[in-house]
Enzyme design. Structure first.
Site, PDB file in Angstrom:
ATOM      1  N   GLY A 171       0.810  -1.174  -0.147  1.00  0.00           N
ATOM      2  CA  GLY A 171       0.092  -0.087  -0.011  1.00  0.00           C
ATOM      3  C   GLY A 171       0.879   1.252  -0.001  1.00  0.00           C
ATOM      4  O   GLY A 171       0.489   2.415  -0.450  1.00  0.00           O
TER       5      GLY A 171
ATOM      6  N   ASP B 134       0.218   3.178   4.345  1.00  0.00           N
ATOM      7  CA  ASP B 134      -0.820   4.050   3.384  1.00  0.00           C
ATOM      8  C   ASP B 134      -1.829   4.657   4.371  1.00  0.00           C
ATOM      9  O   ASP B 134      -2.098   5.839   4.170  1.00  0.00           O
ATOM     10  CB  ASP B 134      -1.585   3.328   2.149  1.00  0.00           C
ATOM     11  CG  ASP B 134      -2.072   1.858   2.671  1.00  0.00           C
ATOM     12  OD1 ASP B 134      -2.093   1.332   3.865  1.00  0.00           O
ATOM     13  OD2 ASP B 134      -2.570   1.383   1.890  1.00  0.00           O
TER      14      ASP B 134
ATOM     15  N   ASP C  81      -6.244   2.189   9.937  1.00  0.00           N
ATOM     16  CA  ASP C  81      -7.480   1.852  10.317  1.00  0.00           C
ATOM     17  C   ASP C  81      -7.701   1.462  11.675  1.00  0.00           C
ATOM     18  O   ASP C  81      -7.985   2.331  12.521  1.00  0.00           O
ATOM     19  CB  ASP C  81      -8.271   0.825   9.217  1.00  0.00           C
ATOM     20  CG  ASP C  81      -9.377   0.548   9.125  1.00  0.00           C
ATOM     21  OD1 ASP C  81     -10.352   1.105   9.812  1.00  0.00           O
ATOM     22  OD2 ASP C  81     -10.015  -0.379   8.248  1.00  0.00           O
ATOM     23  N   SER C  82      -7.711   0.147  11.963  1.00  0.00           N
ATOM     24  CA  SER C  82      -7.820  -0.474  13.397  1.00  0.00           C
ATOM     25  C   SER C  82      -6.333  -0.056  14.167  1.00  0.00           C
ATOM     26  O   SER C  82      -6.553   0.235  15.259  1.00  0.00           O
ATOM     27  CB  SER C  82      -7.943  -1.810  13.389  1.00  0.00           C
ATOM     28  OG  SER C  82      -6.821  -2.366  13.108  1.00  0.00           O
ATOM     29  N   GLY C  83      -5.385   0.244  13.192  1.00  0.00           N
ATOM     30  CA  GLY C  83      -3.960   0.536  13.754  1.00  0.00           C
ATOM     31  C   GLY C  83      -3.399  -0.751  14.446  1.00  0.00           C
ATOM     32  O   GLY C  83      -2.114  -0.696  14.663  1.00  0.00           O
TER      33      GLY C  83
ATOM     34  N   THR D  61      -1.937  -3.005  12.467  1.00  0.00           N
ATOM     35  CA  THR D  61      -0.781  -3.284  11.770  1.00  0.00           C
ATOM     36  C   THR D  61       0.386  -2.894  12.239  1.00  0.00           C
ATOM     37  O   THR D  61       1.290  -3.262  12.477  1.00  0.00           O
ATOM     38  CB  THR D  61      -0.990  -3.001  10.016  1.00  0.00           C
ATOM     39  OG1 THR D  61      -2.268  -3.739   9.780  1.00  0.00           O
ATOM     40  CG2 THR D  61       0.100  -3.762   9.455  1.00  0.00           C
TER      41      THR D  61
ATOM     42  N   LYS E 249      -7.552   7.273   9.905  1.00  0.00           N
ATOM     43  CA  LYS E 249      -9.206   7.190  10.027  1.00  0.00           C
ATOM     44  C   LYS E 249      -9.387   7.797  11.683  1.00  0.00           C
ATOM     45  O   LYS E 249     -10.735   8.000  11.744  1.00  0.00           O
ATOM     46  CB  LYS E 249      -9.672   6.004   9.700  1.00  0.00           C
ATOM     47  CG  LYS E 249      -9.611   5.566   8.448  1.00  0.00           C
ATOM     48  CD  LYS E 249     -10.591   4.346   8.046  1.00  0.00           C
ATOM     49  CE  LYS E 249     -10.575   4.111   6.311  1.00  0.00           C
ATOM     50  NZ  LYS E 249     -11.141   2.594   6.241  1.00  0.00           N
TER      51      LYS E 249
ATOM     52  N   ASP F 109      -5.744  -0.049  -2.440  1.00  0.00           N
ATOM     53  CA  ASP F 109      -6.493  -1.333  -3.605  1.00  0.00           C
ATOM     54  C   ASP F 109      -7.679  -1.549  -3.006  1.00  0.00           C
ATOM     55  O   ASP F 109      -7.805  -1.393  -1.727  1.00  0.00           O
ATOM     56  CB  ASP F 109      -5.443  -2.247  -3.536  1.00  0.00           C
ATOM     57  CG  ASP F 109      -5.433  -3.251  -2.249  1.00  0.00           C
ATOM     58  OD1 ASP F 109      -5.388  -2.648  -1.141  1.00  0.00           O
ATOM     59  OD2 ASP F 109      -6.118  -4.369  -2.303  1.00  0.00           O
TER      60      ASP F 109
ATOM     61  N   ARG G 269      -4.601   0.014  -7.399  1.00  0.00           N
ATOM     62  CA  ARG G 269      -3.333   1.015  -6.751  1.00  0.00           C
ATOM     63  C   ARG G 269      -2.527   1.948  -7.733  1.00  0.00           C
ATOM     64  O   ARG G 269      -1.988   2.870  -7.042  1.00  0.00           O
ATOM     65  CB  ARG G 269      -2.219  -0.073  -6.504  1.00  0.00           C
ATOM     66  CG  ARG G 269      -2.842  -1.258  -5.456  1.00  0.00           C
ATOM     67  CD  ARG G 269      -1.223  -1.954  -4.719  1.00  0.00           C
ATOM     68  NE  ARG G 269      -1.965  -2.961  -3.943  1.00  0.00           N
ATOM     69  CZ  ARG G 269      -2.191  -3.148  -2.879  1.00  0.00           C
ATOM     70  NH1 ARG G 269      -2.116  -2.058  -1.931  1.00  0.00           N
ATOM     71  NH2 ARG G 269      -2.539  -4.266  -2.204  1.00  0.00           N
TER      72      ARG G 269
HETATM   73  P1  IMP Z   1      -5.221  -1.636  10.493  1.00  0.00           P
HETATM   74  O1  IMP Z   1      -4.379  -2.545  10.822  1.00  0.00           O
HETATM   75  O2  IMP Z   1      -6.696  -1.910  10.568  1.00  0.00           O
HETATM   76  O3  IMP Z   1      -4.787  -0.130  10.576  1.00  0.00           O
HETATM   77  O4  IMP Z   1      -5.234  -1.778   8.690  1.00  0.00           O
HETATM   78  C1  IMP Z   1      -4.586  -0.940   7.774  1.00  0.00           C
HETATM   79  C2  IMP Z   1      -4.504  -1.369   6.346  1.00  0.00           C
HETATM   80  O5  IMP Z   1      -5.818  -1.792   6.041  1.00  0.00           O
HETATM   81  C3  IMP Z   1      -4.214  -0.638   5.482  1.00  0.00           C
HETATM   82  O6  IMP Z   1      -2.563  -0.615   5.239  1.00  0.00           O
HETATM   83  C4  IMP Z   1      -4.802  -0.984   4.219  1.00  0.00           C
HETATM   84  O7  IMP Z   1      -4.248  -1.942   3.488  1.00  0.00           O
HETATM   85  C5  IMP Z   1      -5.975  -1.370   4.584  1.00  0.00           C
HETATM   86  N1  IMP Z   1      -7.108  -0.540   4.608  1.00  0.00           N
HETATM   87  C6  IMP Z   1      -7.774  -0.028   5.667  1.00  0.00           C
HETATM   88  N2  IMP Z   1      -8.706   0.952   5.187  1.00  0.00           N
HETATM   89  C7  IMP Z   1      -8.738   1.127   3.899  1.00  0.00           C
HETATM   90  C8  IMP Z   1      -9.223   1.849   2.727  1.00  0.00           C
HETATM   91  O8  IMP Z   1     -10.194   2.822   3.011  1.00  0.00           O
HETATM   92  N3  IMP Z   1      -9.002   1.487   1.669  1.00  0.00           N
HETATM   93  C9  IMP Z   1      -8.143   0.679   1.049  1.00  0.00           C
HETATM   94  N4  IMP Z   1      -7.439  -0.100   2.360  1.00  0.00           N
HETATM   95  C10 IMP Z   1      -7.785   0.132   3.371  1.00  0.00           C
HETATM   96 MG    MG Z   2      -4.260  -3.127   1.418  1.00  0.00          MG
END
Ligand code: IMP
Ligand code: MG
Length: 183
Positions: free
Chosen positions: A53, A109, A112-114, A116, A140, A168, A174
């Site tokens: 990403g 990129d 979202d939940s954080g 990762t 977010k 993506d 992408r």
């Molecule tokens: P987290 O671990 O929940 O913060 O997820 C982060 C990952 O989810 C990012 O690196 C993206 O690959 C994917 N992601 C979360 N939201 C979106 C979105 O709106 N569009 C595309 N990918 C997203």
């Molecule tokens: Mg992704």
């Protein structure tokens, strides 16, 4: 530049709107580069991008950071076989680069939940970098699993599914040079 729902890159997918056009992104990425340039004291800086990403964001961002640095990438996966794991995130590609004593800027990129970034920073902290900072193009602000601040981020993300500029949907879009929200 083509930035409408008739853009052939979008495979006929209807686009709700284009919240971030290419010029807006470029302007903000340049500002982030200046913030990062100003923030770091002397010492080794390693910009570590999370694939896939962040590939476009990292490519643009590092060209706006006016100091010496190295670039590397990691590939993380929340499923499948991996070599290093902590919690549910695994490193499926792990850079050879030593992190010890370096300022580490971990770039994704979108937060979202954080989960990762949280788990990766835990894995990477064990390698004794001098500092770790998190950077993302979009935030977010719903990250419940992230205890660390995202020190550098580009934009507050709307609560819509975003694609383009590296982001993506099922590996599509992408390469779209702006960020669209899918209907
Ligand atoms: P987290 O671990 O929940 O913060 O997820 C982060 C990952 O989810 C990012 O690196 C993206 O690959 C994917 N992601 C979360 N939201 C979106 C979105 O709106 N569009 C595309 N990918 C997203
Ligand atoms: Mg992704």
């Amino acid at each position: 530049m083509q930035t409408s729902s008739v853009d052939p890159r979008l495979k006929g997918r209807p686009v709700a709107r284009i919240p971030f056009d290419a010029e807006t992104i470029a302007r903000r990425v340049a500002e982030l580069g200046r913030e990062i340039t100003a923030a770091y004291p002397d010492g080794d800086l390693l910009v570590l991008g999370l694939l896939k990403g962040s590939f476009i964001f990292v490519a643009d961002l590092v060209r706006e950071i006016e100091r010496p640095l190295h670039v590397d990438f990691i590939v993380a996966s929340s499923y499948g076989a991996g070599t290093v794991s902590s919690g549910t995130v695994r490193l499926v590609y792990d850079p050879e680069t030593s992190l010890e004593g370096k300022h580490l800027l971990l770039v994704d990129d979108i937060v979202d939940s954080g989960r990762t970034l949280q788990e990766l920073s835990t894995i990477l902290r064990a390698r004794k970098p001098k500092s770790i900072a998190l950077c993302a193009l979009f935030h977010k602000h719903i990250a419940t699993e992230l205890t660390e601040p995202v020190r550098f981020y580009g934009f507050d993300a709307p609560s819509e599914f975003l694609v383009g500029y590296g982001l993506d949907h099922a590996e599509d879009f992408r390469h779209v040079p702006y960020v669209a929200s899918l209907q």
